[in-house]
Design a protein around this motif. Structure first.
Motif, PDB file in Angstrom:
ATOM      1  N   LEU A 191      22.397  -9.858   9.828  1.00  0.00           N
ATOM      2  CA  LEU A 191      22.312  -9.950  11.286  1.00  0.00           C
ATOM      3  C   LEU A 191      20.958  -9.473  11.799  1.00  0.00           C
ATOM      4  O   LEU A 191      20.562  -9.796  12.918  1.00  0.00           O
ATOM      5  N   CYS A 192      20.264  -8.686  10.971  1.00  0.00           N
ATOM      6  CA  CYS A 192      18.915  -8.200  11.320  1.00  0.00           C
ATOM      7  C   CYS A 192      17.863  -8.963  10.522  1.00  0.00           C
ATOM      8  O   CYS A 192      16.912  -8.388  10.003  1.00  0.00           O
ATOM      9  N   ARG A 193      18.051 -10.251  10.423  1.00  0.00           N
ATOM     10  CA  ARG A 193      17.221 -11.084   9.556  1.00  0.00           C
ATOM     11  C   ARG A 193      15.716 -10.946   9.790  1.00  0.00           C
ATOM     12  O   ARG A 193      14.945 -10.877   8.828  1.00  0.00           O
ATOM     13  N   PRO A 194      15.242 -10.886  11.040  1.00  0.00           N
ATOM     14  CA  PRO A 194      13.785 -10.750  11.238  1.00  0.00           C
ATOM     15  C   PRO A 194      13.204  -9.511  10.573  1.00  0.00           C
ATOM     16  O   PRO A 194      12.075  -9.541  10.073  1.00  0.00           O
ATOM     17  N   LEU A 195      13.991  -8.420  10.540  1.00  0.00           N
ATOM     18  CA  LEU A 195      13.496  -7.200   9.897  1.00  0.00           C
ATOM     19  C   LEU A 195      13.383  -7.378   8.387  1.00  0.00           C
ATOM     20  O   LEU A 195      12.462  -6.851   7.753  1.00  0.00           O
ATOM     21  N   LEU A 196      14.317  -8.130   7.789  1.00  0.00           N
ATOM     22  CA  LEU A 196      14.268  -8.366   6.345  1.00  0.00           C
ATOM     23  C   LEU A 196      12.989  -9.095   5.945  1.00  0.00           C
ATOM     24  O   LEU A 196      12.453  -8.875   4.859  1.00  0.00           O
ATOM     25  N   TYR A 223       8.428 -10.659  -0.404  1.00  0.00           N
ATOM     26  CA  TYR A 223       9.411 -11.672  -0.793  1.00  0.00           C
ATOM     27  C   TYR A 223      10.277 -11.252  -1.972  1.00  0.00           C
ATOM     28  O   TYR A 223      11.505 -11.323  -1.909  1.00  0.00           O
ATOM     29  N   ARG A 224       9.654 -10.800  -3.066  1.00  0.00           N
ATOM     30  CA  ARG A 224      10.437 -10.512  -4.265  1.00  0.00           C
ATOM     31  C   ARG A 224      11.435  -9.376  -4.029  1.00  0.00           C
ATOM     32  O   ARG A 224      12.572  -9.432  -4.498  1.00  0.00           O
ATOM     33  N   LYS A 225      11.021  -8.356  -3.284  1.00  0.00           N
ATOM     34  CA  LYS A 225      11.922  -7.247  -2.993  1.00  0.00           C
ATOM     35  C   LYS A 225      13.073  -7.710  -2.110  1.00  0.00           C
ATOM     36  O   LYS A 225      14.238  -7.354  -2.328  1.00  0.00           O
ATOM     37  N   ARG A 226      12.754  -8.532  -1.114  1.00  0.00           N
ATOM     38  CA  ARG A 226      13.787  -9.074  -0.222  1.00  0.00           C
ATOM     39  C   ARG A 226      14.752  -9.973  -0.988  1.00  0.00           C
ATOM     40  O   ARG A 226      15.972  -9.899  -0.815  1.00  0.00           O
ATOM     41  N   ALA A 227      14.196 -10.811  -1.876  1.00  0.00           N
ATOM     42  CA  ALA A 227      15.022 -11.745  -2.630  1.00  0.00           C
ATOM     43  C   ALA A 227      15.993 -11.012  -3.551  1.00  0.00           C
ATOM     44  O   ALA A 227      17.173 -11.352  -3.632  1.00  0.00           O
ATOM     45  N   GLN A 228      15.523  -9.995  -4.274  1.00  0.00           N
ATOM     46  CA  GLN A 228      16.389  -9.279  -5.201  1.00  0.00           C
ATOM     47  C   GLN A 228      17.402  -8.396  -4.472  1.00  0.00           C
ATOM     48  O   GLN A 228      18.481  -8.139  -4.999  1.00  0.00           O
ATOM     49  N   ASP A 273      13.110 -19.129  -7.735  1.00  0.00           N
ATOM     50  CA  ASP A 273      11.839 -19.336  -8.428  1.00  0.00           C
ATOM     51  C   ASP A 273      11.548 -18.305  -9.511  1.00  0.00           C
ATOM     52  O   ASP A 273      10.443 -18.260 -10.035  1.00  0.00           O
ATOM     53  N   PHE A 274      12.510 -17.450  -9.860  1.00  0.00           N
ATOM     54  CA  PHE A 274      12.343 -16.560 -11.008  1.00  0.00           C
ATOM     55  C   PHE A 274      13.712 -16.197 -11.576  1.00  0.00           C
ATOM     56  O   PHE A 274      14.732 -16.312 -10.901  1.00  0.00           O
ATOM     57  N   ASP A 275      13.720 -15.790 -12.837  1.00  0.00           N
ATOM     58  CA  ASP A 275      14.969 -15.411 -13.506  1.00  0.00           C
ATOM     59  C   ASP A 275      15.435 -14.048 -12.998  1.00  0.00           C
ATOM     60  O   ASP A 275      14.617 -13.140 -12.808  1.00  0.00           O
ATOM     61  N   THR A 276      16.735 -13.897 -12.837  1.00  0.00           N
ATOM     62  CA  THR A 276      17.245 -12.614 -12.344  1.00  0.00           C
ATOM     63  C   THR A 276      18.736 -12.484 -12.625  1.00  0.00           C
ATOM     64  O   THR A 276      19.455 -13.485 -12.693  1.00  0.00           O
TER      65      THR A 276
END
Length: 359
Positions: free
Chosen positions: A214-219, A224-229, A239-242
């Motif tokens: 709900l606070c998407r703009p803050l995310l 990118y990588r920290k947000r994605a994981q 775009d990467f293995d995880t």
């Protein structure tokens, strides 16, 4: 001539399906089986015991299409459930046959009481598949369990009928799976036909993640990588293995031996369709078998080819119910569960109302 093969759990007697044919003539081929740093050299036509069981090595001749290639002699059981998608399913099977050349595999097709055409039409097109005719359409989970009961491979792949390959995704996925420490549930990148990633590496839903969403703009202030994981789902570009919490059942690969650890030694059948993949991954996770996503290869997933367009919004309600049942299984009927249920229901129904207004 010497053929070097990575030693994997396998049934070499099924090598016909890897494009290798038996021959009565003696072949001037020795096979060197490699396991780590140990080498075991045997002439063709012999059998021996290895750390992974008995290997049956037959006299083989390599057709020109695979000569010089690295072969993985691993029997993979591919389970496909069909319901009234004859042409789409044929396209899926044809793509497997076209691109899978380094791997021994079997295709087990389960027809869930389709009315579109006689199931025997599949055998006319692909006489080497295993066809199971289910007299009832009792769901995706039960259809897969029927297929699994006939599987003989060391590794199984649950593959949606509305997918197709554009490269040798199966061999690449098996290489990734075998490179992981211990058992995993594996999925590769799933794309729509226009190339857009389908977000099939997922996190389990939680109160925290729903609030963060709900606070998407803050995310988006995070790298990118920290947000994605942290979030995966729509925040991850594939775009990467995880490691992840769960993966889509449209492409779900795992060791067949891990089925024996589940209750009844089969997949949970409580859901007719939708949400069962998340439930299965949670149940495997509870047994110490995590899910893993690889970006090393991609498969096209048409998505909802078995579902009429006008029914898709109604499916949102079914998925909401299933999501709440999975949360109940994970957390019990606790304060946390009820807080999540209120938050997630309001959010989902808001999105559902917007979709109805914009149809």
């Amino acid at each position: 001539m010497e053929l070097r093969l990575k030693l994997l759990p396998l049934h070499v007697q099924k090598v016909k399906q890897a494009g290798i044919r038996r021959t009565r003539k003696k072949a001037n081929i020795n096979i060197r089986l490699v396991t780590g740093k140990k080498f075991l050299k045997k002439s063709v036509g012999r059998h021996t015991r290895s750390p992974v069981g008995i290997l049956y090595i037959c006299n083989i001749a390599l057709p020109p299409s695979v000569q010089g290639e690295r072969l993985i002699l691993m029997l993979l059981s591919i389970i496909i459930v069909n319901y009234n998608t004859f042409q789409i399913t044929c396209n899926c099977i044809a793509s497997i046959r076209k691109y899978t050349r380094q791997l021994a595999y079997e295709i087990i097709l389960v027809d869930n009481a389709s009315t579109e055409c006689p199931p025997g039409a599949f055998l006319a097109m692909f006489p080497d598949i295993k066809l199971i005719c289910n007299p009832l359409n009792n769901g995706f989970a039960k259809g897969n369990n029927l297929g699994l009961s006939a599987a003989t491979g060391d590794i199984v792949l649950l593959l949606n009928s509305d997918t197709y390959l554009t490269e040798d995704s199966l061999s690449r996925s098996i290489s990734v799976l075998n490179g992981l420490a211990g058992s995993h549930i594996l999925s590769c990148r799933l794309n729509y036909e226009n190339g857009v990633y389908q977000k099939n590496a997922r996190k389990f839903r939680s109160v925290r993640n729903e609030l963060l969403d709900l606070c998407r703009p803050l995310l988006y202030l995070l790298p990118y990588r920290k947000r994605a994981q942290l979030m995966l789902n729509q925040y991850f570009k594939g775009d990467f293995d995880t490691e992840c919490d769960w993966v889509s059942g449209a492409f779900m690969m795992f060791y067949r031996r891990d089925l024996e650890k589940l209750p009844g030694q089969k997949l949970d059948e409580r859901f007719f369709m939708y949400g069962e993949d998340q439930l299965w991954c949670y149940q495997f996770q509870q047994l110490g078998i995590p899910s893993y996503f690889t970006a090393a290869t991609a498969v096209v997933h048409i998505a909802n080819a078995s579902t009429d367009t006008r029914k898709r919004l109604q499916l949102e309600k079914t998925m909401l119910r299933h999501e709440l049942r999975i949360m109940s299984a994970r957390k019990g009927k606790s304060v946390y569960y009820y807080l999540f249920a209120i938050l997630y229901t309001l959010k989902t129904k808001g999105i559902y109302a917007v979709k109805l207004l914009t149809r």
